[in-house]
Design a protein around this motif. Structure first.
Motif, PDB file in Angstrom:
ATOM      1  N   ARG A  49       0.831  -1.209   0.000  1.00 12.88           N
ATOM      2  CA  ARG A  49       0.000   0.000   0.000  1.00 12.88           C
ATOM      3  C   ARG A  49       0.861   1.253   0.000  1.00 12.88           C
ATOM      4  O   ARG A  49       1.892   1.296   0.673  1.00 12.88           O
ATOM      5  N   LEU A  99      -1.415   0.303  -9.120  1.00 13.75           N
ATOM      6  CA  LEU A  99      -1.835  -0.846  -9.934  1.00 13.75           C
ATOM      7  C   LEU A  99      -3.317  -0.728 -10.276  1.00 13.75           C
ATOM      8  O   LEU A  99      -3.736  -0.954 -11.421  1.00 13.75           O
ATOM      9  N   GLU A 100      -4.071  -0.309  -9.287  1.00 18.56           N
ATOM     10  CA  GLU A 100      -5.513  -0.174  -9.520  1.00 18.56           C
ATOM     11  C   GLU A 100      -5.788   0.925 -10.556  1.00 18.56           C
ATOM     12  O   GLU A 100      -6.621   0.762 -11.447  1.00 18.56           O
ATOM     13  N   GLN A 101      -5.036   2.007 -10.435  1.00 17.28           N
ATOM     14  CA  GLN A 101      -5.194   3.111 -11.378  1.00 17.28           C
ATOM     15  C   GLN A 101      -4.853   2.666 -12.804  1.00 17.28           C
ATOM     16  O   GLN A 101      -5.553   2.993 -13.753  1.00 17.28           O
ATOM     17  N   GLU A 153      -1.551  -7.225 -15.757  1.00 17.21           N
ATOM     18  CA  GLU A 153      -1.055  -8.227 -14.816  1.00 17.21           C
ATOM     19  C   GLU A 153       0.117  -7.661 -14.025  1.00 17.21           C
ATOM     20  O   GLU A 153       0.847  -6.787 -14.514  1.00 17.21           O
ATOM     21  N   ASP A 154       0.315  -8.168 -12.823  1.00 19.91           N
ATOM     22  CA  ASP A 154       1.417  -7.715 -11.972  1.00 19.91           C
ATOM     23  C   ASP A 154       2.569  -8.721 -12.039  1.00 19.91           C
ATOM     24  O   ASP A 154       2.514  -9.788 -11.440  1.00 19.91           O
ATOM     25  N   ARG A 178      -5.021  -0.351 -13.928  1.00 19.36           N
ATOM     26  CA  ARG A 178      -6.055  -1.285 -14.384  1.00 19.36           C
ATOM     27  C   ARG A 178      -7.309  -0.530 -14.818  1.00 19.36           C
ATOM     28  O   ARG A 178      -7.984  -0.918 -15.759  1.00 19.36           O
ATOM     29  N   ARG A 179      -7.583   0.566 -14.094  1.00 21.45           N
ATOM     30  CA  ARG A 179      -8.779   1.344 -14.409  1.00 21.45           C
ATOM     31  C   ARG A 179      -8.625   2.053 -15.756  1.00 21.45           C
ATOM     32  O   ARG A 179      -9.556   2.155 -16.532  1.00 21.45           O
ATOM     33  N   GLN A 180      -7.429   2.536 -16.012  1.00 24.03           N
ATOM     34  CA  GLN A 180      -7.236   3.377 -17.193  1.00 24.03           C
ATOM     35  C   GLN A 180      -6.854   2.602 -18.441  1.00 24.03           C
ATOM     36  O   GLN A 180      -6.899   3.143 -19.540  1.00 24.03           O
ATOM     37  N   ALA A 207      -0.437  -0.728  -4.489  1.00 32.18           N
ATOM     38  CA  ALA A 207      -1.784  -1.209  -4.800  1.00 32.18           C
ATOM     39  C   ALA A 207      -2.595  -0.127  -5.515  1.00 32.18           C
ATOM     40  O   ALA A 207      -3.338  -0.412  -6.461  1.00 32.18           O
ATOM     41  N   GLY A 208      -2.440   1.126  -5.069  1.00 34.60           N
ATOM     42  CA  GLY A 208      -3.202   2.218  -5.667  1.00 34.60           C
ATOM     43  C   GLY A 208      -2.802   2.460  -7.100  1.00 34.60           C
ATOM     44  O   GLY A 208      -3.649   2.654  -7.980  1.00 34.60           O
TER      45      GLY A 208
END
Lengths: 425, 551
Positions: B28, B157-159, B169-170, B161-163, B154-155
């Motif tokens: 995080r 990666l999420e961003q 994949e990580d 994935r969103r965009q 995590a943030g």
């Protein structure tokens, strides 16, 4: 040497670099040969014979590293070099060469070359400088590349990239954090393999007698250096800022040679002749010294207010026993028992013991740019040393790149620290 | 079960699970590093600092670290000295992966089993241990992108994935974990830990291992359409691999660096969108404005200025304007339109926005990143150019083009302002000069000064020292120009840029910087009459495309 002459020389090297790296190499190599000759025949007034003798030994080695290809083995600071000495292979130490480069004010273009080739700005400047030297074409290919995983990540990265760049073989000695008999055996086994690796690289046969003799020199050097430190505990001596850096070379890269042994013996003898008297504030230094920085030199060496009594990069391996009949185990022990191995606690404890033994008043913990293992333990070291009664200055700087340094701030911090120490007198 | 934090893929999570722990990956981001910098140093790996912050906030009471790097070792040292965690362990992972190293890792696993078993009170059960091995999650069936390099927050990666229009994949050193289930055999602890050591060392190596040839397998996976190469500020490992990879891989690659704080959405979105545009995945034709106007407009909403270019439907320049952006991008865009002589918003058939504020222009009919727009505009102005150097207010970028004007690679500066227009503005203020004066002064130097600090703050103190030493403003400005040129030349080199070169952005108006950069590159830089308008021109050309596509 006059600062303007040095700067002009550095600019001359820099100008040659883009189109004629071989000319830059010859210029540097000639300069280092010259310094070596000067130290041997006309040493500076007031410099201990031990110091000028050692510089007379190391300068030609640096010149040799910039000479013909395939002559030297590129090693990191902590790599035991007795095997190399026994095989008559010259070790070349990047930190050593980087120190020499910065002394000739020729470092900046090499650092820029490395950064242009993707070396991160936050990387250790000594290693960045070495990569710049290699990739600019100035440093010729070594015979091979050897590194330990001790004491920092940069070893793994720089030496791997060097071996790839030159397409030469490489050997890594993995040093575990603990120092159990199994850990010792693991490292000794790797050092034996390294002996075979070196035989193969050089085409030479390792003579056990010569290896034993190298360890005899190492033992004599360590013993004389320990005695020197005991004498130094009661004596003061004004020295150049580079003095401890050169001793570091003697106690690492050159350990196992008669020259290192002579340096330590001279140091012991000359120190014994000094009067038993302590002057000014006595400082124990942790990590490398920014010997290029005239403002630091002015305060630490010329002001008469203080002296750097010792640096923890010189005594990291001094406490390990050396048995010439068990060369691999002896070298392995120096690695696993090093003050730089086994966590911050050990390093700080060793510094604390030495600060007490050398009658120091305070400690300077030098955070060389890019050294995470040093910077990460900075506050822990400060708190621990201060709790034991040694005021500690965490000093941010750079051992070889002025680009990462705020000189004015360093001067203020250092002077304030001295005022603090003097206030306690 | 109790949560036990870990950070590295070599962590024996199956063993921890079998001993009653619930392993949680600590990835995080931290809002701030006040505590961690207080106990370490500001020049310390940002991921390690985030872990320290996480521990301080009580997010984790048990932690297993692996001797991954200098920063993790020191994180362990600091946490050990503070003694605040219920359980703390440092696993000494060998750098080698041969039989002797396996033996050493086995010993470490046995040590951990003993210590953690004693802590949880759960006896080791071979069946539970075997059951703790989970099969790796399958890769997407279709094309996907992978984040590789240093562990990713995590943030972030999420961003990503969103965009991203494709699955992400990580494959970083924190995410790419695959310890193979153990072969059937003896079920005593010693034998199992021996096989387990081999399984852990048998993973695709991270950069910290000595032998890394096995990493090729990461980049050869089927369906992998592009790489997002991630590095962490003050972690040096992965920049080295990126440097090799960008020369060797055939995959499109985007480099991003994070400092394990929540990412400002702007620059990341720009980079990812430009990357996706380059992949040919999502160059959506901007939606056409409903009004039937006779013109199209491109708006480049930058951090310092907002620039607008209006073209007629034949592609001829009708009008342009440059205004200060001010604090709000939308207001800046309105101001820019108001500054246009004789052109109303109603006259526009389409308006494409680019630049930082491109998402905040309410009347824009489409958005394209400034990378693609600068490339388009620059190619339109000078089709021979193969490398565009764009230095704006807070960004500097290098964009490489092919003969058709398509982007083949680009790099951008990081968060730091060194080498940008902002850097020069700050130095001009220190020297009490106007920017136009500064532009000329850099050409009239006499003494060749070097400003070695790249950090804006350090450079400012260096400039003050030079002023105190009575150096002339001309010489100091020349030194600053050389510093910007050096930083920019490094970007050109990283991007693999070759001539002919062109320079865009507001700093291209600074003749001293242009001269210094030409000297560094050893080649001339072509500069348009209005170098700041290149991005807006590219956006206007995209707007024109959209109108023509409708017709």
């Amino acid at each position: 040497m006059n600062e303007n002459v040095v700067r002009t020389f550095g600019q001359l090297v820099a100008r040659q670099l883009p189109a004629h790296p071989e000319r830059a190499r010859r210029l540097l190599s000639t300069a280092y040969q010259f310094v070596g000759a000067q130290m041997r025949y006309v040493p500076p007034k007031g410099m201990l014979r031990a110091r000028s003798y050692l510089q007379g030994v190391t300068s030609p080695l640096m010149a040799k590293a910039l000479g013909r290809a395939g002559q030297c083995a590129c090693v990191n600071v902590f790599m035991p070099c007795e095997l190399l000495h026994a095989l008559d292979i010259t070790p070349m130490l990047p930190e050593g060469l980087s120190c020499y480069l910065v002394s000739t004010a020729a470092e900046r273009p090499f650092i820029e070359i490395a950064e242009e080739r993707g070396v991160p700005e936050s990387y250790c400047s000594y290693h960045k400088l070495l990569l710049g030297l290699a990739e600019s074409g100035v440093m010729p290919a070594p015979l091979c590349v050897l590194n330990t995983s001790l004491a920092c990540d940069a070893n793994q990265l720089t030496f791997r990239r060097l071996a790839q760049h030159y397409q030469v073989p490489r050997f890594t000695v993995d040093v575990p954090l603990a120092d159990s008999p199994a850990d010792l055996a693991y490292v000794a086994g790797q050092l034996r393999e390294m002996g075979a690796f070196l035989e193969q690289c050089s085409g030479k046969k390792l003579d056990k007698g010569k290896l034993r003799q190298a360890l005899v020199h190492s033992a004599a050097t360590a013993e004389d250096y320990r005695q020197y430190l005991r004498l130094r505990a009661k004596r003061s001596q004004r020295e150049e800022m580079s003095a401890e850096m050169f001793s570091m070379l003697a106690l690492h890269m050159l350990l196992g040679t008669p020259q290192a042994a002579r340096h330590a013996a001279l140091l012991r003898q000359e120190t014994a002749r000094l009067p038993e008297k302590l002057e000014g504030r006595r400082i124990l230094w942790m990590h490398t010294l920014p010997h290029w920085q005239s403002s630091m030199h002015e305060i630490l060496c010329l002001s008469g207010r203080c002296e750097v009594v010792s640096c923890d990069m010189t005594f990291d391996g001094l406490s390990s026993a050396i048995d010439p009949d068990r060369p691999y185990e002896s070298m392995a022990r120096r690695l696993v028992e090093s003050g730089y191995n086994g966590g911050a606690r050990r390093r700080v404890e060793r510094a604390l013991e030495m600060a007490k033994a050398l009658n120091c008043h305070g400690v300077i913990y030098f955070c060389h740019w890019g050294c995470k293992q040093t910077s990460g333990a900075a506050q822990y070291a400060k708190q621990t040393l201060e709790a034991a009664g040694f005021p500690t200055l965490v000093l941010d700087g750079d051992g070889c790149d002025s680009g990462n340094v705020n000189d004015g701030q360093m001067v203020t911090r250092l002077q304030a620290f001295l005022e603090q120490l003097e206030g306690q007198a | 079960m109790s949560e036990i934090g870990y950070t590295c893929k070599y962590t024996p999570v199956e063993l921890l699970r079998a001993l009653g722990g619930q392993p949680v990956l600590l990835n995080r981001e931290a809002e701030e590093f006040t505590f961690s910098e207080g106990v370490t140093h500001n020049h310390f790996c940002c991921h390690a600092k985030a872990v320290l912050e996480h521990c301080k906030q009580g997010g984790v009471r048990q932690l297993v670290l692996v001797n991954c790097c200098d920063s993790v070792r020191r994180t362990y040292d600091v946490l050990l000295a503070r003694g605040e965690l219920d359980f703390l362990f440092l696993l000494d992972l060998p750098h080698h992966d041969g039989p002797c190293a396996r033996e050493r890792l086995k010993a470490e696993l046995l040590r951990l089993a003993a210590e953690y078993g004693a802590f949880t009170g759960v006896p080791f059960d071979p069946a539970a241990f075997r059951a703790a091995f989970a099969p790796p999650a399958p890769l997407p069936a279709g094309p996907y992108l992978a984040v590789v390099g240093a562990r990713v927050g995590a943030g972030l990666l999420e961003q990503l994935r969103r965009q991203s229009p494709l699955p992400v994949e990580d494959f970083t050193c924190g995410g790419n974990r695959a310890a193979a289930p153990l072969p059937e055999g003896e079920d005593n602890l010693e034998a199992l830990m021996d096989a387990y050591a081999a399984a852990l060392l048998g993973q695709i190596p991270c950069l910290r291992m000595d032998e890394i040839a096995g990493r090729q397998a990461l980049f050869n996976r089927p369906g992998l359409a592009g790489l997002i190469y991630h590095t962490v500020k003050f972690c040096d490992y992965y920049s080295f691999e990126y440097e090799t990879l960008r020369h060797e891989t055939a995959l499109p690659i985007l480099k991003i660096e994070s400092d394990f704080t929540p990412q400002p959405a702007g620059q990341l979105a720009t980079r990812l969108a430009a990357f996706v545009e380059r992949l040919g995945l999502q160059i959506q034709a901007p939606a056409v404005h409903t009004a039937r106007g006779q013109y199209v407009a491109g708006i480049d909403s930058g951090s310092t200025t907002t620039n607008v270019v209006v073209l007629d439907l034949q592609g001829n320049l009708k009008a342009s304007a440059i205004v200060r952006t001010g604090p709000k991008a939308s207001v800046g865009a309105e101001k820019a339109f108001a500054a246009l002589a004789g052109c109303m918003l109603e006259d526009m058939a389409a308006v494409v926005a680019t630049g930082y504020g491109r998402g905040s222009i309410p009347f824009a009919t489409g958005q394209v990143t400034e990378i693609t727009c600068h490339a388009r505009g620059a190619h339109h102005l000078n089709p021979a150019a193969r490398t565009i150097v764009d230095i704006g207010g807070q960004d500097s970028k290098v964009i490489c083009l092919d003969g058709e004007g398509a982007v083949t690679n680009f790099v951008m500066n990081d968060k730091c302002a060194a080498g940008t227009g902002r850097f020069l503005e700050m130095m001009a203020r220190t020297l009490e000069l106007s920017l136009p004066d500064m532009s000329q002064m850099g050409l009239r130097w006499q003494q060749d000064l070097t400003i070695s600090s790249m950090c804006t703050v350090f450079a400012e103190s260096e400039v003050i020292s030079l002023i105190a030493d009575n150096h002339s403003a001309q010489d100091i400005v020349h030194g600053l120009n050389k510093a910007v040129a050096s930083k920019t030349a490094a970007l050109v080199s990283r991007a693999g840029g070759t001539g002919p070169y062109m320079m865009t952005g507001g700093v291209a108006r600074n003749r001293g910087v242009v001269a210094a950069l030409e000297e560094r590159l050893g080649a001339p830089l072509w500069v348009a009459d209005e170098p700041d308008l290149s991005g807006a021109l590219g956006a206007a050309l995209f707007a024109l495309d959209s109108v023509r596509a409708e017709q």
